[in-house]
Write an enzyme that holds these catalytic residues in place. Structure first.
Site, mmCIF file in Angstrom:
data_model
loop_
_atom_site.group_PDB
_atom_site.id
_atom_site.type_symbol
_atom_site.label_atom_id
_atom_site.label_comp_id
_atom_site.label_asym_id
_atom_site.label_seq_id
_atom_site.Cartn_x
_atom_site.Cartn_y
_atom_site.Cartn_z
ATOM 1 N N ARG A 23 0.766 -1.285 -0.075
ATOM 2 C CA ARG A 23 -0.056 0.066 -0.144
ATOM 3 C C ARG A 23 0.921 1.296 0.051
ATOM 4 O O ARG A 23 1.971 1.430 0.501
ATOM 5 C CB ARG A 23 -0.873 0.114 1.266
ATOM 6 C CG ARG A 23 -2.062 -0.929 1.118
ATOM 7 C CD ARG A 23 -2.953 -0.719 2.411
ATOM 8 N NE ARG A 23 -2.324 -1.330 3.526
ATOM 9 C CZ ARG A 23 -1.921 -0.645 4.636
ATOM 10 N NH1 ARG A 23 -1.820 0.896 4.483
ATOM 11 N NH2 ARG A 23 -0.981 -1.096 5.611
ATOM 12 N N TYR A 46 -1.323 -3.505 -6.999
ATOM 13 C CA TYR A 46 -0.994 -4.350 -5.940
ATOM 14 C C TYR A 46 -2.303 -4.108 -4.947
ATOM 15 O O TYR A 46 -2.672 -3.277 -4.841
ATOM 16 C CB TYR A 46 0.263 -3.764 -5.201
ATOM 17 C CG TYR A 46 0.207 -4.480 -3.732
ATOM 18 C CD1 TYR A 46 0.775 -6.058 -3.773
ATOM 19 C CD2 TYR A 46 -0.172 -3.899 -2.637
ATOM 20 C CE1 TYR A 46 0.972 -6.393 -2.596
ATOM 21 C CE2 TYR A 46 -0.137 -4.702 -1.632
ATOM 22 C CZ TYR A 46 0.362 -5.854 -1.651
ATOM 23 O OH TYR A 46 0.413 -6.493 -0.368
ATOM 24 N N LYS A 49 -9.379 -2.427 1.861
ATOM 25 C CA LYS A 49 -9.269 -1.326 2.641
ATOM 26 C C LYS A 49 -10.010 -0.082 2.113
ATOM 27 O O LYS A 49 -10.410 0.722 2.973
ATOM 28 C CB LYS A 49 -7.617 -1.079 2.588
ATOM 29 C CG LYS A 49 -6.913 -2.248 3.293
ATOM 30 C CD LYS A 49 -7.315 -2.385 4.775
ATOM 31 C CE LYS A 49 -7.111 -3.700 5.287
ATOM 32 N NZ LYS A 49 -5.601 -4.325 5.158
ATOM 33 N N HIS A 63 -10.289 -2.471 11.575
ATOM 34 C CA HIS A 63 -9.120 -3.296 10.987
ATOM 35 C C HIS A 63 -8.854 -4.344 12.068
ATOM 36 O O HIS A 63 -7.897 -4.512 12.735
ATOM 37 C CB HIS A 63 -8.015 -2.344 11.029
ATOM 38 C CG HIS A 63 -6.916 -3.181 10.092
ATOM 39 N ND1 HIS A 63 -5.639 -2.717 10.269
ATOM 40 C CD2 HIS A 63 -6.707 -4.124 9.150
ATOM 41 C CE1 HIS A 63 -4.942 -3.247 9.348
ATOM 42 N NE2 HIS A 63 -5.747 -4.325 8.834
ATOM 43 N N SER A 70 -1.167 -3.566 10.413
ATOM 44 C CA SER A 70 -0.605 -4.522 9.365
ATOM 45 C C SER A 70 0.580 -5.219 9.493
ATOM 46 O O SER A 70 1.613 -4.625 9.968
ATOM 47 C CB SER A 70 -0.581 -3.650 7.918
ATOM 48 O OG SER A 70 -1.622 -2.843 7.456
ATOM 49 N N CYS A 84 0.864 -7.318 11.729
ATOM 50 C CA CYS A 84 1.330 -7.429 13.407
ATOM 51 C C CYS A 84 0.389 -8.703 13.706
ATOM 52 O O CYS A 84 0.402 -8.771 14.953
ATOM 53 C CB CYS A 84 0.991 -6.094 13.943
ATOM 54 S SG CYS A 84 2.203 -5.172 13.626
ATOM 55 N N ASP A 109 -9.084 -9.957 9.163
ATOM 56 C CA ASP A 109 -8.477 -8.465 8.726
ATOM 57 C C ASP A 109 -9.619 -7.376 9.148
ATOM 58 O O ASP A 109 -9.204 -6.301 9.415
ATOM 59 C CB ASP A 109 -8.365 -8.309 7.401
ATOM 60 C CG ASP A 109 -7.260 -7.335 7.094
ATOM 61 O OD1 ASP A 109 -5.912 -7.081 7.578
ATOM 62 O OD2 ASP A 109 -7.281 -6.509 6.132
ATOM 63 N N ARG A 158 2.089 -12.288 -0.533
ATOM 64 C CA ARG A 158 0.908 -12.434 -0.037
ATOM 65 C C ARG A 158 0.380 -13.695 -0.643
ATOM 66 O O ARG A 158 0.621 -14.180 -1.692
ATOM 67 C CB ARG A 158 -0.021 -11.247 -0.350
ATOM 68 C CG ARG A 158 0.107 -9.911 0.429
ATOM 69 C CD ARG A 158 -0.419 -9.721 1.778
ATOM 70 N NE ARG A 158 0.087 -8.755 2.330
ATOM 71 C CZ ARG A 158 -0.383 -8.108 3.483
ATOM 72 N NH1 ARG A 158 -1.407 -8.880 4.117
ATOM 73 N NH2 ARG A 158 0.338 -7.440 4.437
#
Ligand code: GTP
Ligand code: SPV
Ligand code: MN
Length: 596
Positions: A69, A197, A206, A226, A248, A250, A277, A377
């Site tokens: 991002r 991406y 998001k 989130h 993100s 974590c 998420d 990912r």
């Protein structure tokens, strides 16, 4: 296709702008998806992997400059600048539409326009919201087919309604200098250009489910967060749910799919995944908070995923999966990433598409020497997850007993503590901080304030967002308790003090016991902490009583030092930070001072 005139008019307008060669409506059928996969393999956009070892799986590589991002190129375009807040980038909507129109103009020339009607949340649920994404990328289509509910039934559910989120994406030249991820919350519109991406272009994620949805939630009295959602099943069959917000990369996916330590498994404890998420949260008729996961798949971090850390995630990626920017193992046409196992492939192509020599791997220069990009990912179907909750498609969602915040902090934050109230919990969320990760472009490992793990995703002013949390609290008759955790505290050598992963279950048990009122806690200046002996330690290897005490210690000096930074952060957010939070801040400071 649809006769909805709002949809048709909008698509016609966008067609005039981007000038596609053709229009293809995505109907959600396997047949159409197969044709698109074949086309993507023909052009080299995707590589089909070993059908015996990874059935239905594909590899995709994004441009080398387009791997995460881009927060500095993400804009909230409200008519009044102050409504976007001070920590978001802002552009005037009119100016932004004009500027981006120049980049979108003719950008689909010679390519088809794919029209993706999708639902965030089970089709027809009162929680759910509909979007339509227009894209020139098959990769985007195939990812959206996994990540959201796509197809004709979505158009049926929309009917004649004008209410849907209009997403326009163009890969264009993938030029980082002209990359823009722009949100128009007042128009239910998202425009994304010059990236291909994940979080920049899978517009349901998001862009819609957090930035636009947080704005809608504020207006309509619900919350878009989130957060992962999981259920803990007790040996008697009872299941308690909690949600958790970590920034993100974590640990949300890992916690959501956790397998309890063996001794607990033997007794009959289990963890069920509802989401990894994003959570959309509403007040239920019984006065509790209910959460759904608006997504239909997982866009998870690959590196570090292995049969010990997260066997459920690994299993979820073994079929029907799209891998992005991982290492291609040419020995057997499979994939590999750092932390999968100790056998890096000898004959391999790295995430950049170059021949890769694993012997040159250098931890201090991962981007250039690793096989897989640190933010590589997997896109995997929720239904392929072995621990998927039976409530996953429940249109009413699951009731939350607890909300957990957490960050990546080498020091300061203890393993776990409980907030004193909803208001104090809102304060605890607002002062969250975490070391930055590879999930966003920019420096890695720098501590920054990341309130509720939402800093990059609040679609309006952060002070108003805190106010919304406080207002929600007043409206919830039976609010969940709020906690803060930190799996990432280190010793003087920089080693993690807590084993993490499956052992985090022990902390979840303490949290839920607090919600049930079955365990005591110690009151400290920052909130309620466990008595060290109340963190269940049976079978916990390599962690001494001393370490647990360390993990639960509150160093007042470093907390006081941290509060200076919080104060600065509040100043930066500006005058809309609720006075209740300023009061919580000075109360905390007083408690810390008087305890010294
Ligand atoms: P996004 O998808 O970016 O939102 O990330 P996420 O929050 O889902 O993070 P994820 O679970 O993918 O974990 C990211 C990284 O943190 C991986 O490298 C994990 O191995 C690591 N990690 C996750 N849980 C733990 C933990 O309990 N302890 C430690 N030390 N590392 C962890
Ligand atoms: C995150 O960065 O928090 C993610 C990945 O979940 S992305 O979809 O790229 O935002
Ligand atoms: Mn995320």
């Amino acid at each position: 296709m649809t006769n909805n005139r709002y949809v048709r008019t909008w698509i016609e307008d966008m067609k005039q702008l981007v000038c596609p060669a053709d229009i293809i409506w995505i109907d959600g059928s396997e047949q159409q998806a197969d044709l698109l996969r074949a086309e993507a393999c023909r052009t080299g956009e995707m590589i089909k992997l070993n059908e015996d070892l990874l059935p239905g799986c594909y590899l995709h590589r994004t441009a080398v400059n387009d791997v995460a991002r881009v927060e500095d190129r993400t804009f909230i375009c409200t008519r009044r600048k102050e409504d976007a807040g001070t920590i978001n980038n802002w552009m005037d909507p009119k100016e932004c539409y004009e500027k981006l129109s120049r980049l979108f103009r003719n950008s689909y020339a010679g390519k088809p326009m794919y029209v993706i009607p999708y639902s965030m949340g089970p089709v027809g649920s009162e929680f759910s919201k509909i979007g339509i994404e227009l894209t020139d990328s098959i990769y985007v289509v195939l990812n959206m087919l996994i990540m959201t509910r796509v197809g004709n039934d979505v158009l049926d559910a929309l009917g004649d309604s004008p209410v849907f989120v209009k997403g326009l994406h163009a890969t264009a030249d993938c030029d980082p200098e002209n990359r823009y991820i722009c949100h128009f919350p007042e128009d239910d519109t998202i425009w994304s250009v010059n990236s291909a991406y994940g979080g920049n272009v899978l517009l349901g994620k998001k862009c819609f489910a957090l930035r636009i949805a947080s704005y809608l939630g504020k207006k309509e009295g619900w919350m878009a967060e989130h957060m992962l959602i999981l259920g803990v099943e007790y040996p008697n069959g009872e299941i308690k749910y909690l949600s958790a917000a970590f920034p993100s990369a974590c640990g949300k996916t890992n916690l959501a799919m956790l397998i309890p330590p063996e001794s607990f498994r033997k007794k009959g404890f289990k963890v069920w995944t509802v989401g990894d998420d994003i959570a959309w949260i509403r007040i239920g008729e019984d006065g509790r908070l209910y959460a759904i996961n608006p997504e239909n798949g997982f866009f998870g971090v690959a590196p570090g995923t292995n049969s010990h850390s997260n066997p459920n995630a690994l299993e979820t990626t073994r079929r029907d999966c799209i891998f992005t920017n991982v290492c291609h193992n040419l020995e057997n046409n499979t994939v590999w990433w750092e932390g999968l196992d100790d056998n890096p492939p000898v004959n391999a192509i790295n995430w950049k598409g170059e021949p890769w020599d694993y012997r040159k791997y250098d931890k201090s220069d991962k981007i250039n020497t690793s096989g897989a990009h640190p933010n590589s990912r997997f896109t995997a179907k929720a239904e392929n997850c072995p621990c998927l909750s039976s409530e996953f498609n429940n249109p009413k969602g699951v009731p939350l007993s607890a909300i957990v915040f957490g960050g990546r902090r080498a020091k300061t934050a203890p393993l776990v503590y409980e907030a004193r109230s909803w208001q104090h919990g809102t304060f605890v969320g607002s002062i969250m901080a975490s070391e930055t990760t590879a999930a966003a472009a920019g420096a890695i490992g720098v501590v920054r304030r990341d309130p509720m793990a939402m800093r990059p995703f609040i679609g309006y002013d952060a002070g108003d967002y805190f106010r919304h949390w406080l207002e929600m609290g007043k409206r919830i008759p039976t609010p969940p308790k709020i906690f803060h955790v930190n799996w990432f505290r280190t010793d003087s050598e920089g080693q993690f003090l807590w084993p993490g992963f499956g052992d985090n279950f022990r902390v979840l048990l303490w949290i839920l016991a607090r919600c049930e009122g079955t365990v005591d806690a110690v009151e400290t200046p920052i909130g309620f902490l466990p008595n060290p002996e109340d963190i269940p330690s049976e079978g916990l290897e390599g962690v001494t009583e001393e370490t647990i005490k360390d993990l639960l210690s509150v160093d007042r000096e470093s907390w006081i030092a941290d509060l200076e930074n919080v104060r600065e952060f509040y100043r930066m957010i500006g005058e809309r930070v609720p006075c209740e939070l300023h009061e919580e801040l000075s109360d905390l400071e007083k408690r810390l001072q008087s305890a010294l």
